[in-house]
Design an enzyme around this catalytic site. Structure first.
Site, PDB file in Angstrom:
ATOM      1  CB  ALA A 101      82.317  92.444  13.961  1.00 33.62           C
ATOM      2  CE  LYS A 102      88.209  88.753  19.161  1.00 40.45           C
ATOM      3  NZ  LYS A 102      87.927  89.837  20.024  1.00 40.45           N
ATOM      4  N   GLY A 103      85.488  88.010  14.224  1.00 40.48           N
ATOM      5  CA  GLY A 103      86.512  87.001  13.285  1.00 40.48           C
ATOM      6  C   GLY A 103      87.719  85.961  13.247  1.00 40.48           C
TER       7      GLY A 103
END
Ligand code: NAD
Length: 411
Positions: A101-103
């Protein structure tokens, strides 16, 4: 080339080498969930300001999704998407039980006060708290965020779900952070370099190194190489570059940087041009700053024999091709910088166990994971007759594909 296009190209090449079918290819590529939220906060002067926050959850076949949260004015959904995908392959290469994931939030953290940053982090957490969690998605720091940001997320999340230290990693030690996490990515880079050099019958102590970037990753890598007797002959950061062909005194350079905030006027080296550094003669070049720094424009001039990709995505695909033709050996980012997420995994394990490990144990386990991953990558290179980048991609993609197939497709 845009980082999403480049990452997807590597993924598709790996799919082809592995002979995966198109249904599986599509399922592996499309993100599991893309979150976009509006975050409005009052500034210190009472005026309201709105930001857009993202969290892209790419894949969870092998476990909870894992990846950083960055605060940067140019946070862009395509790049976040590429980085989320890279995390899926990276956690699989390291063989830790996570997905990717990444944000991020499109903001300039330097222009926000500490209390504005806290409000923004809390509002972002309120908007996504139902979609992250210890067994769902575990954020970590990235560009523009740090252990304090993680402490605020932990606190805000815990208001909804009860005390939950394992919901984020990269926390302050006092809140359940792991010993050794700060140095982990740089230390992992050095373990990865040792594993690669051993293949060629070489060791750090006999080689020269050039390091771009002297932040968390670059400064730890430089320090550990220096401790092992390697000659770090040039280092740069955003403020400039310094060179000493006899080897820089890294502890002295670190002290200079802490005292002066820059590499300027370091007495133990000569100033040099930032761009020149990447094409400086050396045995090992370690980019530890930005993505895309090795491109079609400078790749032909690179004189290093080995490139260790400590930064994410420092080599664009055109440069990759040019460098491969020149015989430069590239250790890819999804392996070389996996030490950070590996120790993040150890932090999560310690939080769930409710037991803190000694730093020595953290470092030993990190070395074991990095060595094992390198052996596994080499095995894929052999069975698919490919370079290290494709060895790492086929290893990661194959592990995720196997997990996906084992879980089955039934609705
Ligand atoms: P950081 O912000 O601590 O350091 C970045 C360094 O790069 C700074 O010294 C900065 O001055 C320098 N820099 C910026 N622009 C430059 C330029 N044009 N020329 C030379 N130097 C320049 O960041 P970090 O945590 O050390 O991360 C570095 C890279 O490693 C990033 O690509 C990041 O995505 C990647 N990475 C970091 C971690 C981690 O745990 N920190 C994990 C995996 C990958």
């Amino acid at each position: 080339m845009n980082s999403l296009v480049a990452t997807t190209r590597n993924f598709r090449n790996a799919v082809r080498l592995l002979g995966l079918d198109s249904k599986l290819e599509k399922s592996l590529l499309i993100p599991f969930r893309e979150i976009k939220v509006e975050c409005t906060i009052p500034k210190d002067d009472g005026t309201l300001v709105s930001y857009v926050g993202y969290r892209i959850q790419h894949d969870n076949a092998r476990g909870p999704m894992k990846g950083g949260i960055r605060y940067h004015p140019e946070v862009d959904p395509d790049e976040v998407n590429a980085l989320a995908q890279l995390m899926t392959w990276k956690t699989a290469v390291a063989n830790i039980p996570y997905g990717g994931a990444k944000g991020g939030i499109g903001c300039s953290p330097r222009d926000l006060s500490l209390s504005e940053l806290e409000r923004l982090t809390r509002v972002f957490t309120q908007k996504i708290h139902d979609l992250i969690g210890i067994h769902t998605d575990v954020p970590a720091p990235d560009m523009g965020t740090n252990s304090q940001t993680m402490a605020w997320i932990l606190d805000e999340y815990s208001k909804f779900h009860g005390h939950s230290p394992a919901v984020v990693t990269g926390k302050p030690i006092d809140l359940g952070g792991s010993l050794g996490r700060d140095a982990a990515t740089g230390r992992g880079v050095v373990f990865a370099t040792e594993a690669l050099l051993a293949e060629y019958g070489q060791s750090i102590s006999e080689l020269t190194f050039v390091i771009q970037g002297f932040g968390n990753v670059g400064s730890w890598a430089a320090q550990l190489i220096h401790e092992r007797g390697g000659k770090v002959i040039a280092v740069s950061d955003i403020t400039g570059a310094t060179r000493n062909l006899n080897g820089l005194d890294i502890p002295a350079l670190l002290k200079h940087k802490v005292e002066n905030g820059s590499l300027h006027d370091f007495k133990g080296g000569d100033a040099m041009n930032l761009d020149e550094l990447l094409v400086h003669e050396c045995d090992v070049l370690i980019p530890c700053a930005l993505g895309g720094v090795l491109s079609r424009e400078n790749a032909a001039d690179v004189r290093a024999k080995y490139i260790i990709e400590a930064a994410n995505h420092p080599t664009d695909p055109d440069a990759d091709e040019i460098l491969s033709k020149k015989g430069v050996v590239i250790l890819p980012d999804i392996y070389a910088n996996a030490g950070g997420v590996t120790v993040s995994y150890f932090e999560w394990v310690q939080n769930i166990q409710g037991f803190m490990w000694e730093e020595e144990k953290v470092n030993q386990e990190l070395q074991r994971y990095m060595r094992k991953a390198f052996t596994n990558i080499k095995a894929m290179c052999k069975s698919h007759d490919c370079n290290l980048r494709m060895g790492a991609f086929t290893l990661g993609v194959n592990r995720v594909a196997r997990a996906t197939l084992l879980r089955g497709w039934e609705a």
